[in-house]
Design an enzyme around this catalytic site. Structure first.
Site, short mmCIF file in Angstrom:
data_model
loop_
_atom_site.label_atom_id
_atom_site.label_comp_id
_atom_site.label_asym_id
_atom_site.label_seq_id
_atom_site.Cartn_x
_atom_site.Cartn_y
_atom_site.Cartn_z
N ASP A 48 -5.52 -44.73 -42.43
CA ASP A 48 -5.97 -44.43 -41.06
C ASP A 48 -7.46 -44.07 -40.94
O ASP A 48 -7.82 -43.16 -40.18
CB ASP A 48 -5.13 -43.29 -40.47
N LYS A 108 1.16 -48.80 -38.39
CA LYS A 108 2.30 -47.86 -38.44
C LYS A 108 2.38 -47.05 -37.15
O LYS A 108 1.37 -46.56 -36.66
CB LYS A 108 2.17 -46.94 -39.66
N CYS A 120 -1.21 -37.44 -41.64
CA CYS A 120 -0.74 -38.75 -42.12
C CYS A 120 -0.80 -38.87 -43.64
O CYS A 120 0.04 -39.55 -44.23
CB CYS A 120 -1.51 -39.86 -41.44
C1 C5J Z 1 -3.50 -39.05 -38.79
C2 C5J Z 1 -3.26 -37.73 -36.78
N1 C5J Z 1 -3.84 -40.25 -39.20
N2 C5J Z 1 -3.83 -36.67 -37.29
N3 C5J Z 1 -3.21 -38.90 -37.46
O1 C5J Z 1 -3.50 -38.11 -39.56
O2 C5J Z 1 -2.77 -37.71 -35.67
#
Ligand code: C5J
Length: 221
Positions: free
Chosen positions: A25, A130, A163
């Protein structure tokens, strides 16, 4: 077999032919000034410090022939894959699907949803879209890794306690051996970063191992 002797809580041994670098991400909306993350009052500098070490690790992993897999958190434009429990969280007007500074928030195909330019996937590197926090939930990641006989994961990306943690827990339950690279994962909250990493290596490595990217680069062929 290669061994990262400095890993905690104990040395981490991996076979590069069955190891993938997982980049979680690293999206504009989380990392870029003016993006969704910053609009919530977060200090994106806490995440941006991962870009330089991750760039170097990516280059080293690619040169060593490791598999590289990227992920992006986000939803279909009609939000049909976003459960109400996720959709209804957050500040009104700054929820998933709302217009954000870099396009609709966490919607696939929007500018802010894509990976930062510095870490652009190379042609042929899989990008897993995802809908959840974990990279295994409702994705083809497990099948993709099984197809390549991957057993070990070098885990990087953002955010550490959300995540990254969810994915490492999912991976651990599926039998993957995870090494989390401390300088290549980031949280907006320094205390979550520290505790998040401690939680992985605690109790004899209850979820995996923790090391720095330079420790891995030192052993890669
Ligand atoms: C991730 C989030 N990628 N913090 N998303 O950690 O909402």
């Amino acid at each position: 077999m290669l061994t990262v002797a400095a890993a905690r809580p104990s040395p981490y041994t991996f076979d590069p032919s069955t190891t993938a670098l997982l980049v979680i991400d690293m999206q504009r909306d989380f990392l870029e000034p003016g993006g969704f993350g910053e609009s919530l009052g977060n200090d994106v500098g806490q995440l941006r410090r991962t870009i330089a070490p991750l760039t170097a690790l990516l280059a080293g992993a690619r040169a060593a022939g490791l598999s590289v897999v990227h992920t992006r958190e986000g939803h279909l434009p009609d939000l049909s894959d976003c459960p109400p429990a996720k959709l209804n969280r957050g500040l009104p007007s700054k929820r998933i699907g709302d217009p954000g500074p870099k396009g609709r928030i966490l919607v696939r195909g929007e500018y802010g949803h894509d990976i930062v330019d510095e870490l652009s996937p190379l042609p042929g590197e899989p990008v897993i879209d995802k809908p959840g926090k974990g990279a295994f939930y409702a994705t083809g990641l497990d099948a993709l890794l099984a197809d390549q006989q991957i057993r070990s994961l070098l885990v990087t990306g953002v955010t550490t306690e959300v995540c990254v943690h969810t994915t490492v827990r999912e991976a651990n339950d599926r039998g993957y051996e995870c090494l989390v690279l401390a300088d290549c994962v980031g949280s907006y909250f320094p205390e979550f970063q520290r505790v998040g990493l401690d939680m992985i290596a605690a109790q004899g490595g209850i979820f995996g191992w923790v090391a720095d990217s330079t420790d891995v680069l030192a052993v890669l062929p």
